[in-house]
Design a protein around this motif. Structure first.
Motif, short mmCIF file in Angstrom:
data_model
loop_
_atom_site.label_atom_id
_atom_site.label_comp_id
_atom_site.label_asym_id
_atom_site.label_seq_id
_atom_site.Cartn_x
_atom_site.Cartn_y
_atom_site.Cartn_z
N THR A 1 0.79 -1.23 0.00
CA THR A 1 0.00 0.00 0.00
C THR A 1 0.82 1.28 0.00
O THR A 1 0.27 2.36 -0.23
N ILE B 1 -2.01 6.11 -2.96
CA ILE B 1 -3.26 5.70 -2.31
C ILE B 1 -3.66 6.76 -1.31
O ILE B 1 -2.86 7.18 -0.46
N ALA C 1 -7.28 5.30 -5.10
CA ALA C 1 -5.99 5.65 -5.72
C ALA C 1 -6.17 6.78 -6.73
O ALA C 1 -7.25 6.96 -7.29
N THR D 1 -5.35 3.65 -10.69
CA THR D 1 -5.32 2.22 -10.39
C THR D 1 -4.15 1.55 -11.10
O THR D 1 -3.42 0.76 -10.49
N GLU E 1 -0.82 2.11 -9.44
CA GLU E 1 -0.66 1.32 -8.22
C GLU E 1 -0.36 -0.15 -8.54
O GLU E 1 0.48 -0.77 -7.90
N VAL F 1 -8.18 -1.90 -5.60
CA VAL F 1 -7.72 -0.53 -5.83
C VAL F 1 -8.73 0.14 -6.75
O VAL F 1 -9.13 -0.44 -7.77
N GLU G 1 -10.01 3.76 -8.74
CA GLU G 1 -9.74 5.13 -9.22
C GLU G 1 -11.08 5.70 -9.67
O GLU G 1 -11.79 5.10 -10.48
#
Lengths: 135, 135
Positions: free
Chosen positions: A26, B2, B83, B86, B89, B129, B131
């Motif tokens: 994370t 994040i 996020a 995405t 990440e 995750v 977005e």
């Protein structure tokens, strides 16, 4: 009144390993560590943006977290809601027939007041109500 | 990066019953309902202050939520992180050896871009995750 999320509590077997996994996945960081003798848990709090994840490792076999892991394996243990007053929320829930574990707010970590709702009240999810320390 | 929590996803067997329980226990209210055909789930989102809880009912036996409930019972299914991107990440996680379900972001509900991290990456917790849709 409930304002939103305070934290998510996660049962883990190895605290240092879990901290490393969560930090890597994370990008979060540890902002607090504590052993709560009464609950027989060692706690590390990971801050991920505005989210606080509380990793909970049992320190003995009579810890509620030990029993949770034995029954279900490691994973999400509880959702803690942020309240203006824990006791007011417990009273409101009781008056509406919501099944509670704690009818009276009690001392939690870091000077908070906490109370738990029975998982049967919300379909298998353990809810905690948390009121931050005043001042 | 994040930014915090987007929502918590909860597997339920009866959506109307779960909505009623959550509303009574938390004082929250339903802000969205949707059936996601691709995932074979019917969804109700409860807003509790700043927290969004996504209740997920399987609409067929080949739904991932049906399999989850069959294996573990109803309860917390996933944690969705908010996020900026995405895909960024997922790329960051992959480069750090984090085990992923989705290496490429895909379309989620309400115009979002989503991707799932493998539960083995973070000790038994399914992370999503998310977005938000731009603009």
């Amino acid at each position: 009144m409930i304002r939103g999320l305070n934290h998510i509590g996660i049962a883990v077997e190895n605290l240092d390993a879990a901290v490393a996994l969560w930090q890597t996945a994370t990008g979060g960081r540890v902002v607090h560590r504590e052993t709560v003798a009464e609950q027989r848990v060692e706690v590390a709090v990971i801050e991920i943006g505005s989210l606080h994840v509380e990793l909970l490792r049992p320190t003995s076999e009579d810890s509620p977290i030990f029993k949770f892991i034995a029954a279900r394996g490691p994973g999400i243990h509880h959702i803690a809601l942020q309240a203006d007053s824990t006791q007011a929320e417990l009273d409101r829930m009781k008056s509406q027939g919501v099944r509670l574990i704690d009818e009276t707010a009690r001392a939690g970590a870091e000077g908070t007041r906490v109370g738990f709702v029975h998982p049967k009240a919300v379909g298998g999810v353990l809810l905690e109500v948390v009121e931050a320390r005043k001042g």
